[in-house]
Motif scaffolding. Sequence first.
Motif, PDB file in Angstrom:
ATOM      1  N   ALA A   9      23.578  10.549 -50.407  1.00  0.00           N
ATOM      2  CA  ALA A   9      22.368  10.860 -49.644  1.00  0.00           C
ATOM      3  C   ALA A   9      22.040  12.355 -49.719  1.00  0.00           C
ATOM      4  O   ALA A   9      20.874  12.736 -49.809  1.00  0.00           O
ATOM      5  N   ARG A  10      23.048  13.188 -49.687  1.00  0.00           N
ATOM      6  CA  ARG A  10      22.814  14.631 -49.815  1.00  0.00           C
ATOM      7  C   ARG A  10      22.260  14.989 -51.189  1.00  0.00           C
ATOM      8  O   ARG A  10      21.377  15.841 -51.319  1.00  0.00           O
ATOM      9  N   ILE A  11      22.780  14.337 -52.233  1.00  0.00           N
ATOM     10  CA  ILE A  11      22.271  14.585 -53.583  1.00  0.00           C
ATOM     11  C   ILE A  11      20.808  14.172 -53.688  1.00  0.00           C
ATOM     12  O   ILE A  11      19.998  14.822 -54.372  1.00  0.00           O
ATOM     13  N   ASP A  12      20.433  13.109 -52.995  1.00  0.00           N
ATOM     14  CA  ASP A  12      19.040  12.647 -53.005  1.00  0.00           C
ATOM     15  C   ASP A  12      18.130  13.528 -52.169  1.00  0.00           C
ATOM     16  O   ASP A  12      16.918  13.271 -52.115  1.00  0.00           O
ATOM     17  N   GLY A  13      18.691  14.541 -51.517  1.00  0.00           N
ATOM     18  CA  GLY A  13      17.881  15.485 -50.754  1.00  0.00           C
ATOM     19  C   GLY A  13      17.758  15.204 -49.280  1.00  0.00           C
ATOM     20  O   GLY A  13      16.959  15.860 -48.593  1.00  0.00           O
ATOM     21  N   ALA A  14      18.522  14.255 -48.755  1.00  0.00           N
ATOM     22  CA  ALA A  14      18.453  13.950 -47.322  1.00  0.00           C
ATOM     23  C   ALA A  14      19.144  15.039 -46.513  1.00  0.00           C
ATOM     24  O   ALA A  14      20.208  15.539 -46.901  1.00  0.00           O
TER      25      ALA A  14
ATOM     26  N   ARG B 157      18.926  13.384 -40.973  1.00  0.00           N
ATOM     27  CA  ARG B 157      18.502  12.103 -41.531  1.00  0.00           C
ATOM     28  C   ARG B 157      19.706  11.257 -41.938  1.00  0.00           C
ATOM     29  O   ARG B 157      19.722  10.033 -41.740  1.00  0.00           O
ATOM     30  N   ILE B 158      20.730  11.901 -42.509  1.00  0.00           N
ATOM     31  CA  ILE B 158      21.946  11.170 -42.867  1.00  0.00           C
ATOM     32  C   ILE B 158      22.608  10.604 -41.620  1.00  0.00           C
ATOM     33  O   ILE B 158      23.053   9.446 -41.587  1.00  0.00           O
ATOM     34  N   PHE B 159      22.661  11.434 -40.580  1.00  0.00           N
ATOM     35  CA  PHE B 159      23.312  11.024 -39.339  1.00  0.00           C
ATOM     36  C   PHE B 159      22.588   9.843 -38.695  1.00  0.00           C
ATOM     37  O   PHE B 159      23.215   8.841 -38.317  1.00  0.00           O
ATOM     38  N   MET B 160      21.265   9.940 -38.582  1.00  0.00           N
ATOM     39  CA  MET B 160      20.497   8.901 -37.891  1.00  0.00           C
ATOM     40  C   MET B 160      20.208   7.685 -38.768  1.00  0.00           C
ATOM     41  O   MET B 160      20.124   6.566 -38.266  1.00  0.00           O
ATOM     42  N   GLY B 161      20.065   7.897 -40.067  1.00  0.00           N
ATOM     43  CA  GLY B 161      19.661   6.802 -40.936  1.00  0.00           C
ATOM     44  C   GLY B 161      20.798   6.064 -41.609  1.00  0.00           C
ATOM     45  O   GLY B 161      20.634   4.913 -42.028  1.00  0.00           O
ATOM     46  N   ILE B 162      21.965   6.709 -41.734  1.00  0.00           N
ATOM     47  CA  ILE B 162      23.082   6.086 -42.446  1.00  0.00           C
ATOM     48  C   ILE B 162      24.294   5.893 -41.541  1.00  0.00           C
ATOM     49  O   ILE B 162      24.822   4.782 -41.414  1.00  0.00           O
ATOM     50  N   VAL B 163      24.733   6.974 -40.903  1.00  0.00           N
ATOM     51  CA  VAL B 163      25.998   6.923 -40.157  1.00  0.00           C
ATOM     52  C   VAL B 163      25.859   6.118 -38.870  1.00  0.00           C
ATOM     53  O   VAL B 163      26.663   5.225 -38.594  1.00  0.00           O
ATOM     54  N   VAL B 164      24.842   6.422 -38.086  1.00  0.00           N
ATOM     55  CA  VAL B 164      24.684   5.737 -36.791  1.00  0.00           C
ATOM     56  C   VAL B 164      24.498   4.225 -36.955  1.00  0.00           C
ATOM     57  O   VAL B 164      25.169   3.443 -36.262  1.00  0.00           O
ATOM     58  N   PRO B 165      23.632   3.733 -37.861  1.00  0.00           N
ATOM     59  CA  PRO B 165      23.547   2.273 -38.025  1.00  0.00           C
ATOM     60  C   PRO B 165      24.847   1.637 -38.493  1.00  0.00           C
ATOM     61  O   PRO B 165      25.141   0.490 -38.148  1.00  0.00           O
TER      62      PRO B 165
END
Length: 282
Positions: free
Chosen positions: A178-183, A187-195
Motif C-alpha cells: 500500500a505504501r508503494i502504491d502511494g497510500a 489511509r493504510i490504517f483506516m482502509g487496510i489495518v482497521v477492517p
Amino acid sequence: MTDTALATTPHRRTKSLVLTTTITAGAVLMALPFYWLIIATTYPSSEIFSTPPNFLPGDHFIQNFVGVLTDTLFGRAMLNSLFVSLTYTVLGLIVCTAAGYAFAKFTFPGNSLLFGVVLVTLALPSQVTLVPLFQLMVSIGWLDTYQALILPNLALPFGIFLIKQTMTAVPDELIQAARIDGAGEFRIFMGIVVPTVRPAIAALAIFLFLAQWNDFVYPLVVLRTPEAYTAPVALATLQGIGTTDYGQLLMGTFLSMLPVLILFLFLQRQFVAGILAGAVKQ
C-alpha cells in the motif's frame, strides 16, 4: 456394520446425552438468578422475599418502573452512564487502536521498553492509582465533571495489548504494498489495518463499555452532585440506611443491565471472533 462400530454408536449417544444434559443444567443454573431478578421487579418490596419465593410474574412492574424514575434521579443517572460509557468507548477505541498499530508495525527507539511498561501496568490494581488520580482531578479543577471519568483511562493497557497482538498477524507485505502504491499512513490504517482487525476492535468495544458502565468506586469518589451520578452510584443511593424499597432497587438493577445485554447481543459474534483472533497460528 462391524461390531466395533455397533459398540461405538451407543457410547457416542450416551456421551452426547450426558454432555447435553450437563450444559442444559449449567445454562438453567446461570439463567435462574436473572429470571428471579426479572420476576422480582413485578412485586412490591414486601412480597419479594416471601417464602416460598415467587417464580411467576406479579402486577407491580409499572409501579416499580415509575417509582424508580420519579422518586429518584435514576433516569438521569442512566443517561449519564450512557453518555460517559459511549464517549469513553469511542475515544478509547481510537487511542488503543492507534497505540496498538504503532507498537505492532513501527520500529522506533524505546518500542520494546514502552510496551513493557504497558504490560507492567496490567498488574497494577486500580486502587493503587485512586488517590493520586483524585488529587490530580482536584488540582486541575475536574472534580464532579464527566471528563474526569472519561479521559484518565483512555489508554487502557489491556486494550493496547489486545490490539497490538492482533495487528501483529496483519502481513507487513500488505502494508508495504500500500505504501508503494502511494497510500498514506492514515489511509493504510483506516482502509487496510482497521477492517482486518475489526473483530478484535468489537471485542475491545465491549470491554471498554463494560469497564466504564460498571465502574463504581472511582465515580463515587470523583462525583459530588446527584445530578452527575452514574448508574452504579445511583443504585447505591437506592439502598437506604433504615428502609430500602427493594422493588425499586431491583428495577434499577434490571434497567442498568439492559444496555450491556443489548450491546453483547449485537456484537456477540465479533466478540467471540476477537477473543479467538490470533489463537490459531497461521
